[in-house]
Design an enzyme around this catalytic site. Structure first.
Site, PDB file in Angstrom:
ATOM      1  N   HIS A  26     -18.373 -45.716 -16.162  1.00 46.93           N
ATOM      2  CA  HIS A  26     -18.051 -46.693 -15.121  1.00 46.93           C
ATOM      3  C   HIS A  26     -17.755 -48.054 -15.724  1.00 46.93           C
ATOM      4  O   HIS A  26     -18.348 -48.446 -16.743  1.00 46.93           O
ATOM      5  CB  HIS A  26     -19.188 -46.807 -14.102  1.00 46.93           C
ATOM      6  CG  HIS A  26     -20.514 -47.236 -14.657  1.00 46.93           C
ATOM      7  ND1 HIS A  26     -20.902 -48.553 -14.733  1.00 46.93           N
ATOM      8  CD2 HIS A  26     -21.549 -46.520 -15.162  1.00 46.93           C
ATOM      9  CE1 HIS A  26     -22.123 -48.631 -15.248  1.00 46.93           C
ATOM     10  NE2 HIS A  26     -22.541 -47.409 -15.527  1.00 46.93           N
ATOM     11  N   ASP A  30     -17.813 -50.880 -13.678  1.00 44.56           N
ATOM     12  CA  ASP A  30     -18.517 -51.910 -12.913  1.00 44.56           C
ATOM     13  C   ASP A  30     -19.866 -52.216 -13.548  1.00 44.56           C
ATOM     14  O   ASP A  30     -20.446 -51.383 -14.257  1.00 44.56           O
ATOM     15  CB  ASP A  30     -18.683 -51.499 -11.454  1.00 44.56           C
ATOM     16  CG  ASP A  30     -19.490 -50.214 -11.277  1.00 44.56           C
ATOM     17  OD1 ASP A  30     -19.325 -49.298 -12.109  1.00 44.56           O
ATOM     18  OD2 ASP A  30     -20.282 -50.110 -10.325  1.00 44.56           O
ATOM     19  N   ASP A  43     -24.650 -51.093 -20.578  1.00 44.78           N
ATOM     20  CA  ASP A  43     -24.483 -50.287 -19.361  1.00 44.78           C
ATOM     21  C   ASP A  43     -23.220 -50.684 -18.618  1.00 44.78           C
ATOM     22  O   ASP A  43     -23.262 -51.446 -17.683  1.00 44.78           O
ATOM     23  CB  ASP A  43     -25.726 -50.475 -18.478  1.00 44.78           C
ATOM     24  CG  ASP A  43     -25.766 -49.532 -17.305  1.00 44.78           C
ATOM     25  OD1 ASP A  43     -24.963 -48.586 -17.272  1.00 44.78           O
ATOM     26  OD2 ASP A  43     -26.595 -49.759 -16.408  1.00 44.78           O
ATOM     27  N   GLU A  78     -20.283 -47.152  -9.670  1.00 45.24           N
ATOM     28  CA  GLU A  78     -21.493 -46.441 -10.072  1.00 45.24           C
ATOM     29  C   GLU A  78     -22.737 -47.264  -9.786  1.00 45.24           C
ATOM     30  O   GLU A  78     -23.762 -46.729  -9.376  1.00 45.24           O
ATOM     31  CB  GLU A  78     -21.439 -46.091 -11.562  1.00 45.24           C
ATOM     32  CG  GLU A  78     -22.467 -45.053 -11.996  1.00 45.24           C
ATOM     33  CD  GLU A  78     -23.832 -45.636 -12.378  1.00 45.24           C
ATOM     34  OE1 GLU A  78     -24.788 -44.861 -12.503  1.00 45.24           O
ATOM     35  OE2 GLU A  78     -23.937 -46.878 -12.549  1.00 45.24           O
ATOM     36  N   GLU A  79     -22.626 -48.573  -9.979  1.00 45.53           N
ATOM     37  CA  GLU A  79     -23.786 -49.443  -9.810  1.00 45.53           C
ATOM     38  C   GLU A  79     -24.036 -49.807  -8.348  1.00 45.53           C
ATOM     39  O   GLU A  79     -25.088 -50.346  -8.025  1.00 45.53           O
ATOM     40  CB  GLU A  79     -23.607 -50.728 -10.630  1.00 45.53           C
ATOM     41  CG  GLU A  79     -23.495 -50.524 -12.131  1.00 45.53           C
ATOM     42  CD  GLU A  79     -24.805 -50.115 -12.780  1.00 45.53           C
ATOM     43  OE1 GLU A  79     -25.771 -49.824 -12.055  1.00 45.53           O
ATOM     44  OE2 GLU A  79     -24.854 -50.077 -14.018  1.00 45.53           O
ATOM     45  N   GLU A 105     -24.044 -43.098 -20.240  1.00 45.59           N
ATOM     46  CA  GLU A 105     -25.159 -43.957 -19.823  1.00 45.59           C
ATOM     47  C   GLU A 105     -26.091 -44.240 -21.006  1.00 45.59           C
ATOM     48  O   GLU A 105     -26.302 -43.369 -21.859  1.00 45.59           O
ATOM     49  CB  GLU A 105     -25.959 -43.296 -18.699  1.00 45.59           C
ATOM     50  CG  GLU A 105     -25.233 -43.209 -17.373  1.00 45.59           C
ATOM     51  CD  GLU A 105     -25.044 -44.558 -16.702  1.00 45.59           C
ATOM     52  OE1 GLU A 105     -25.659 -45.547 -17.157  1.00 45.59           O
ATOM     53  OE2 GLU A 105     -24.275 -44.625 -15.727  1.00 45.59           O
ATOM     54  N   HIS A 123     -29.519 -54.171 -17.182  1.00 46.12           N
ATOM     55  CA  HIS A 123     -29.785 -54.849 -15.907  1.00 46.12           C
ATOM     56  C   HIS A 123     -30.648 -56.103 -16.078  1.00 46.12           C
ATOM     57  O   HIS A 123     -31.111 -56.663 -15.085  1.00 46.12           O
ATOM     58  CB  HIS A 123     -30.429 -53.910 -14.885  1.00 46.12           C
ATOM     59  CG  HIS A 123     -29.546 -52.780 -14.453  1.00 46.12           C
ATOM     60  ND1 HIS A 123     -29.703 -52.131 -13.250  1.00 46.12           N
ATOM     61  CD2 HIS A 123     -28.491 -52.178 -15.049  1.00 46.12           C
ATOM     62  CE1 HIS A 123     -28.792 -51.177 -13.128  1.00 46.12           C
ATOM     63  NE2 HIS A 123     -28.045 -51.186 -14.222  1.00 46.12           N
TER      64      HIS A 123
END
Length: 376
Positions: A66, A68, A99, A133-134, A162, A349
């Protein structure tokens, strides 16, 4: 500067906060076009996705990921602007470095190297990329997987980039994930003055024994790949905010992370059976957010384990721990083997998210050897 780092810096410098892509996929598509991939843009709603494939034969090996990223949080806490893609002390800083834009860069550089070294490789290489995805994950990978199923596109093996490493790159491969089932129920009582409980029915008092039953229930004992199914209450809400009113209802929100020993239907039935034993009125709703999946030892797992051994000279461990990923859509819809393998998850994150530049180079090398192990 290496191809991997160059690509990573380009991608990280784009503020593609979910579900926005903002041109990340254009960079990837341009690179894949140069390698003679056939590209299909797949926009669903406001979400950008694409499918790319090189070759028309089996086995079909797919990189999935992903573009995003999650919001940056309090930008003042970052040591440097979160989309400046700066390098310091051997680390690349920025939102999405781990990520998972670093993985995307490693995939592209590995594919470039592999295609140039093995232009007549057997099988096919695919890319399944989303910008959702997020976030809600409604118009992303799940829709692309459904599209691929509709056109009868087979996928034999899939690697999701991931971040999987715990202590060092390659120490963990995620060869499966638990399923996720969300539920919420409302206990209906009768509001009244707290000094006259006989004229009311306190839903909090009614629900506490049922919550104890749910928390103490042994849902299963897991198996050699999965821990026991986990039931967790995430929210309890009741009351009016004052001290002299018995509330009229109580709302409970909970989640199951469940193994392959259970099904969502079995869990739903057992929860309702426990609640039905109690003398109260309730309303319950369910949201299923992912099936469990498992890739046992075989061609894909062996290819990854051997590639890590070649590059890092360590023995990797298989794990199904952690949260959900888009593998939960790819595995059941396309009936394929899925593993997750990427850089360290130590800063994902978080403010000051970063990834080791050496890890990115090694990850590209690992991806290259996985391609080599499967497609030569």
């Amino acid at each position: 500067m290496s191809k991997t780092l160059t690509l990573a810096k380009k991608l990280v410098s784009i503020d593609s906060i979910t579900p926005q892509d903002k041109g990340c996929q254009s960079i990837m598509i341009s690179h894949l076009n140069d390698l003679n991939f056939e590209i299909t843009d797949l926009k669903f709603g406001e979400v950008d996705n694409f499918w790319a494939i090189r070759g028309q034969q089996s086995p079909v090996f797919v990189f999935a990921g992903h573009t995003d990223v999650v919001p940056v949080g309090n930008e003042s806490e970052w040591h440097m602007p979160p989309f400046s893609a700066q390098v310091k002390n051997g680390m690349l800083y920025g939102r999405g470095t781990s990520d998972m834009k670093g993985s995307l860069a490693a995939m592209l550089s590995a594919t470039d190297r592999f295609v140039k070294d093995h232009s007549n490789h057997k099988g096919s290489i695919g890319y399944l990329i989303t910008s959702d995805e997020e976030g809600p994950a409604i118009n992303g990978t799940v829709k692309v997987a459904q599209y691929l199923k509709k056109i009868n596109q087979t996928v034999d093996y899939c690697l999701v980039g991931e971040p999987s490493a715990t202590h060092e790159l390659g120490d963990i491969i995620k060869n499966g994930r638990r399923g996720s089932l969300n539920g919420s129920f409302k206990i209906i009582g009768k509001q009244g003055h707290i000094a006259y409980p006989h004229l009311a029915s306190n839903p909090i008092h009614l629900v506490i024994p049922a919550l104890n039953d749910l928390c103490n229930e042994v849902w299963d004992e897991g198996n050699e790949y999965f821990p026991a199914t986990s039931f967790q209450i995430s929210n309890i809400q009741s009351g009016t905010g004052v001290t002299n009113v018995i509330p009229g209802e109580s709302n409970i929100v909970f989640n199951f992370r469940y193994s392959t020993q259970c099904t969502q239907e079995q869990l739903q039935s057992r929860v309702c059976a426990i609640l039905d034993k109690r003398n109260f009125e309730y309303q319950i709703t369910w949201e299923h957010s992912g099936y469990p999946f498992l890739t046992p030892k075989g061609k894909l797992v062996n290819a990854c384990v051997n590639a890590i051994k070649t590059v890092k000279n360590i023995n990797t461990q298989l794990s199904t721990s952690g949260g959900t990923s888009d593998g939960r859509f790819i595995a059941p819809i396309l009936k394929t083997r899925v593993i997750e393998l990427g850089p360290s998850n130590a800063t994902i994150h978080q403010v000051n998210e970063c990834v080791s530049i050496q890890d990115l180079e090694d990850l590209s090398d690992i991806y290259y050897h996985i391609l080599k192990n499967i497609l030569t």
